[in-house]
Design an enzyme around this catalytic site. Sequence first.
Site, PDB file in Angstrom:
ATOM      1  N   ASP A 164      28.208  -4.857  50.013  1.00  0.00           N
ATOM      2  CA  ASP A 164      26.956  -4.228  49.597  1.00  0.00           C
ATOM      3  C   ASP A 164      26.768  -4.539  48.113  1.00  0.00           C
ATOM      4  O   ASP A 164      27.409  -3.944  47.250  1.00  0.00           O
ATOM      5  CB  ASP A 164      27.048  -2.719  49.838  1.00  0.00           C
ATOM      6  CG  ASP A 164      25.762  -1.975  49.516  1.00  0.00           C
ATOM      7  OD1 ASP A 164      24.920  -2.530  48.770  1.00  0.00           O
ATOM      8  OD2 ASP A 164      25.611  -0.832  49.966  1.00  0.00           O
ATOM      9  N   PHE A 165      25.868  -5.482  47.840  1.00  0.00           N
ATOM     10  CA  PHE A 165      25.689  -6.016  46.493  1.00  0.00           C
ATOM     11  C   PHE A 165      24.334  -5.558  45.945  1.00  0.00           C
ATOM     12  O   PHE A 165      23.306  -6.188  46.181  1.00  0.00           O
ATOM     13  CB  PHE A 165      25.768  -7.549  46.545  1.00  0.00           C
ATOM     14  CG  PHE A 165      25.687  -8.236  45.219  1.00  0.00           C
ATOM     15  CD1 PHE A 165      26.766  -8.260  44.359  1.00  0.00           C
ATOM     16  CD2 PHE A 165      24.521  -8.883  44.834  1.00  0.00           C
ATOM     17  CE1 PHE A 165      26.698  -8.919  43.135  1.00  0.00           C
ATOM     18  CE2 PHE A 165      24.437  -9.540  43.618  1.00  0.00           C
ATOM     19  CZ  PHE A 165      25.527  -9.560  42.762  1.00  0.00           C
ATOM     20  N   GLU A 166      24.332  -4.442  45.260  1.00  0.00           N
ATOM     21  CA  GLU A 166      23.088  -3.891  44.730  1.00  0.00           C
ATOM     22  C   GLU A 166      23.355  -3.221  43.392  1.00  0.00           C
ATOM     23  O   GLU A 166      24.500  -2.934  43.032  1.00  0.00           O
ATOM     24  CB  GLU A 166      22.473  -2.897  45.706  1.00  0.00           C
ATOM     25  CG  GLU A 166      23.356  -1.703  46.039  1.00  0.00           C
ATOM     26  CD  GLU A 166      22.707  -0.754  47.034  1.00  0.00           C
ATOM     27  OE1 GLU A 166      21.668  -0.166  46.672  1.00  0.00           O
ATOM     28  OE2 GLU A 166      23.241  -0.613  48.165  1.00  0.00           O
ATOM     29  N   PHE A 167      22.279  -2.986  42.656  1.00  0.00           N
ATOM     30  CA  PHE A 167      22.414  -2.345  41.351  1.00  0.00           C
ATOM     31  C   PHE A 167      22.685  -0.853  41.507  1.00  0.00           C
ATOM     32  O   PHE A 167      22.300  -0.237  42.496  1.00  0.00           O
ATOM     33  CB  PHE A 167      21.143  -2.542  40.526  1.00  0.00           C
ATOM     34  CG  PHE A 167      20.922  -3.964  40.081  1.00  0.00           C
ATOM     35  CD1 PHE A 167      21.835  -4.606  39.258  1.00  0.00           C
ATOM     36  CD2 PHE A 167      19.792  -4.665  40.481  1.00  0.00           C
ATOM     37  CE1 PHE A 167      21.640  -5.908  38.833  1.00  0.00           C
ATOM     38  CE2 PHE A 167      19.572  -5.972  40.070  1.00  0.00           C
ATOM     39  CZ  PHE A 167      20.498  -6.595  39.243  1.00  0.00           C
TER      40      PHE A 167
END
Length: 248
Positions: free
Chosen positions: A132-135
Amino acid sequence: MKKRAIIISACVAFLLISAFAVFLLVWNGIIPLNATADEKYPVRGVDVSHYQGEIDWAVLAAEDIDFAFIKATEGSIFVDPEFEYNFSEARASGLCVGAYHFFSFDSPAKTQAKNFTDTVKPFDGMLPPVVDFEFYGDKEKDPPPKEEVLQALDELLSILYEHYGLKPIIYATEISYDTYLAGDYGEYDIWIRNVITRPKMSDGREWTFWQYTNRGLLDGYDGEERFIDINVFAKSEEEFKSYPRYRE
């Protein structure tokens, strides 16, 4: 003239009240903005964490879903307190099940990978691991240097691939995708988030999974979060059956 002004004012008031009513229906999950996703894509599923509280997986699995991704870990230390229960019970419910790791911009890739691999014991038929690659926090306003981030992401993806024998799936928001991933990572399937409209990848690539709403309302859970994320698979039911799985 006065009568005309009254009519115009009444019309404006009606439109404002109607718009607010629609907003409330959308906000409360009664009207999903991407409702047609259910009709167009036959394979759908959920992603969950401890925020959904105690889940009755037999009930949730009966809500016309085919798969579930369970939050396992975050960064180098955190393990979702409901992971073990959710991972086991979701599997027992007959759903296709996978696990995801929330990527940290502030932790070494090796310790993040170890956190996940120590926590997620694979089983025959498990879906690929997800990053899960999110800010989070202030990262969107002040994104970390691209070269450093991608070096860590590459290392994490490589370790997970070697450990499970499956190319991980990358989950991203359109903003995190455009900032770091666009034009690259073509060997990885993308799970994209857009809860307002159908996603349009800036580099023209196709998504594999789409989180089309974060305000789903299904039976079977009772937690701090009253909504649940709902997702669809881009292809047919037959193609989903042949989607990569862990094999013992």
